[in-house]
Motif scaffolding. Structure first.
Motif, PDB file in Angstrom:
ATOM      1  N   GLU A  24       0.829  -1.211   0.000  1.00  0.00           N
ATOM      2  CA  GLU A  24       0.000   0.000   0.000  1.00  0.00           C
ATOM      3  C   GLU A  24       0.862   1.259   0.000  1.00  0.00           C
ATOM      4  OE1 GLU A  24      -2.452  -0.603   3.434  1.00  0.00           O
ATOM      5  OE2 GLU A  24      -4.014  -1.619   2.288  1.00  0.00           O
ATOM      6  N   GLU A  25       1.940   1.260   0.779  1.00  0.00           N
ATOM      7  CA  GLU A  25       2.852   2.415   0.803  1.00  0.00           C
ATOM      8  C   GLU A  25       3.504   2.620  -0.553  1.00  0.00           C
ATOM      9  OE1 GLU A  25       5.640   2.063   4.014  1.00  0.00           O
ATOM     10  OE2 GLU A  25       4.056   2.006   5.527  1.00  0.00           O
ATOM     11  N   GLU A  26       3.921   1.518  -1.170  1.00  0.00           N
ATOM     12  CA  GLU A  26       4.535   1.615  -2.488  1.00  0.00           C
ATOM     13  C   GLU A  26       3.531   2.146  -3.512  1.00  0.00           C
ATOM     14  OE1 GLU A  26       6.998  -1.074  -5.732  1.00  0.00           O
ATOM     15  OE2 GLU A  26       6.189  -2.033  -3.950  1.00  0.00           O
ATOM     16  N   ALA A  27       2.298   1.693  -3.434  1.00  0.00           N
ATOM     17  CA  ALA A  27       1.255   2.176  -4.346  1.00  0.00           C
ATOM     18  C   ALA A  27       1.033   3.671  -4.166  1.00  0.00           C
ATOM     19  CB  ALA A  27      -0.041   1.407  -4.109  1.00  0.00           C
ATOM     20  N   MET A  28       1.065   4.131  -2.932  1.00  0.00           N
ATOM     21  CA  MET A  28       0.887   5.556  -2.664  1.00  0.00           C
ATOM     22  C   MET A  28       2.050   6.361  -3.261  1.00  0.00           C
ATOM     23  SD  MET A  28       0.555   7.548   0.991  1.00  0.00           S
ATOM     24  CE  MET A  28       2.230   7.117   1.421  1.00  0.00           C
ATOM     25  N   LEU A  29       3.277   5.872  -3.088  1.00  0.00           N
ATOM     26  CA  LEU A  29       4.439   6.563  -3.651  1.00  0.00           C
ATOM     27  C   LEU A  29       4.363   6.603  -5.178  1.00  0.00           C
ATOM     28  CD1 LEU A  29       7.271   5.116  -1.382  1.00  0.00           C
ATOM     29  CD2 LEU A  29       6.408   7.462  -1.382  1.00  0.00           C
ATOM     30  N   LEU A  30       3.974   5.489  -5.759  1.00  0.00           N
ATOM     31  CA  LEU A  30       3.857   5.436  -7.222  1.00  0.00           C
ATOM     32  C   LEU A  30       2.745   6.358  -7.718  1.00  0.00           C
ATOM     33  CD1 LEU A  30       4.372   1.622  -7.801  1.00  0.00           C
ATOM     34  CD2 LEU A  30       5.968   3.469  -8.370  1.00  0.00           C
ATOM     35  N   SER A  31       1.665   6.442  -6.977  1.00  0.00           N
ATOM     36  CA  SER A  31       0.568   7.335  -7.343  1.00  0.00           C
ATOM     37  C   SER A  31       1.036   8.785  -7.337  1.00  0.00           C
ATOM     38  CB  SER A  31      -0.592   7.137  -6.372  1.00  0.00           C
ATOM     39  OG  SER A  31      -1.634   8.026  -6.678  1.00  0.00           O
ATOM     40  N   ARG A  32       1.792   9.155  -6.310  1.00  0.00           N
ATOM     41  CA  ARG A  32       2.342  10.520  -6.255  1.00  0.00           C
ATOM     42  C   ARG A  32       3.270  10.778  -7.424  1.00  0.00           C
ATOM     43  NH1 ARG A  32       3.997  10.935   0.120  1.00  0.00           N
ATOM     44  NH2 ARG A  32       1.885  10.972   0.947  1.00  0.00           N
ATOM     45  N   ARG A  33       4.093   9.801  -7.751  1.00  0.00           N
ATOM     46  CA  ARG A  33       5.046   9.964  -8.862  1.00  0.00           C
ATOM     47  C   ARG A  33       4.291  10.124 -10.185  1.00  0.00           C
ATOM     48  NH1 ARG A  33       9.035  12.356 -10.766  1.00  0.00           N
ATOM     49  NH2 ARG A  33      10.297  11.193 -12.227  1.00  0.00           N
ATOM     50  N   ILE A  34       3.205   9.408 -10.344  1.00  0.00           N
ATOM     51  CA  ILE A  34       2.394   9.536 -11.564  1.00  0.00           C
ATOM     52  C   ILE A  34       1.885  10.962 -11.694  1.00  0.00           C
ATOM     53  CG2 ILE A  34       0.183   8.887 -12.611  1.00  0.00           C
ATOM     54  CD1 ILE A  34       0.750   6.020 -11.582  1.00  0.00           C
ATOM     55  N   GLU A  85       3.212  13.669 -10.420  1.00  0.00           N
ATOM     56  CA  GLU A  85       4.353  14.528 -10.744  1.00  0.00           C
ATOM     57  C   GLU A  85       4.704  14.431 -12.218  1.00  0.00           C
ATOM     58  OE1 GLU A  85       7.501  13.245  -8.191  1.00  0.00           O
ATOM     59  OE2 GLU A  85       6.545  14.042  -6.388  1.00  0.00           O
ATOM     60  N   LEU A  86       4.715  13.221 -12.753  1.00  0.00           N
ATOM     61  CA  LEU A  86       5.051  13.027 -14.166  1.00  0.00           C
ATOM     62  C   LEU A  86       3.990  13.622 -15.087  1.00  0.00           C
ATOM     63  CD1 LEU A  86       6.503   9.421 -14.039  1.00  0.00           C
ATOM     64  CD2 LEU A  86       7.767  11.535 -14.459  1.00  0.00           C
ATOM     65  N   GLU A  87       2.719  13.537 -14.692  1.00  0.00           N
ATOM     66  CA  GLU A  87       1.661  14.138 -15.500  1.00  0.00           C
ATOM     67  C   GLU A  87       1.816  15.654 -15.558  1.00  0.00           C
ATOM     68  OE1 GLU A  87      -1.818  12.574 -13.581  1.00  0.00           O
ATOM     69  OE2 GLU A  87      -1.915  10.845 -14.927  1.00  0.00           O
ATOM     70  N   VAL A  88       2.173  16.265 -14.431  1.00  0.00           N
ATOM     71  CA  VAL A  88       2.388  17.713 -14.396  1.00  0.00           C
ATOM     72  C   VAL A  88       3.574  18.074 -15.280  1.00  0.00           C
ATOM     73  CG1 VAL A  88       3.098  19.637 -12.907  1.00  0.00           C
ATOM     74  CG2 VAL A  88       1.326  18.052 -12.140  1.00  0.00           C
ATOM     75  N   GLY A 123       3.685  20.386 -18.784  1.00  0.00           N
ATOM     76  CA  GLY A 123       4.626  21.489 -18.967  1.00  0.00           C
ATOM     77  C   GLY A 123       5.442  21.319 -20.234  1.00  0.00           C
ATOM     78  N   LEU A 124       5.905  20.102 -20.478  1.00  0.00           N
ATOM     79  CA  LEU A 124       6.701  19.835 -21.683  1.00  0.00           C
ATOM     80  C   LEU A 124       5.859  19.994 -22.945  1.00  0.00           C
ATOM     81  CD1 LEU A 124       8.790  16.767 -20.494  1.00  0.00           C
ATOM     82  CD2 LEU A 124       9.629  19.078 -20.959  1.00  0.00           C
ATOM     83  N   ARG A 125       4.608  19.562 -22.879  1.00  0.00           N
ATOM     84  CA  ARG A 125       3.734  19.730 -24.048  1.00  0.00           C
ATOM     85  C   ARG A 125       3.486  21.215 -24.341  1.00  0.00           C
ATOM     86  NH1 ARG A 125       0.834  15.348 -26.081  1.00  0.00           N
ATOM     87  NH2 ARG A 125       1.185  13.424 -24.927  1.00  0.00           N
ATOM     88  N   ALA A 126       3.304  21.992 -23.283  1.00  0.00           N
ATOM     89  CA  ALA A 126       3.097  23.427 -23.464  1.00  0.00           C
ATOM     90  C   ALA A 126       4.357  24.073 -24.041  1.00  0.00           C
ATOM     91  CB  ALA A 126       2.736  24.081 -22.130  1.00  0.00           C
TER      92      ALA A 126
END
Length: 76
Positions: A9-19, A21-24, A28-31
């Motif tokens: 569950e902790e790993e899933a939470m960390l991965l969710s946060r990273r997702i 961050e990567l979407e943001v 930015g890169l697309r803009a």
């Protein structure tokens, strides 16, 4: 089993946060890509590709750093 579930569950939470961050970062890169295309008129793709390559290198370094932080927190 409960301890393992907690770690997963902790790993899933960390991965969710990273997702998120990567979407943001992706937005930015697309803009930035869109802005560069407008400036160059879409004619100078080499300049655009070089700029994006530099950004990807920076992003991958950041991602590697972030993965290291995630692994450190998992080991604790």
């Amino acid at each position: 089993v409960k301890v393992h579930l907690k770690l997963v569950e902790e790993e899933a939470m960390l991965l969710s946060r990273r997702i998120v961050e990567l979407e943001v970062e992706n937005r930015g890169l697309r803009a930035e890509m869109s802005d560069l295309k407008e400036k160059t008129g879409g004619e100078e793709d080499d300049v655009l590709e070089e700029s994006l390559s530099a950004k990807n290198k920076d992003g991958s370094l950041e991602a590697g750093s972030m993965m290291g932080q995630c692994k450190e927190s998992e080991q604790r």
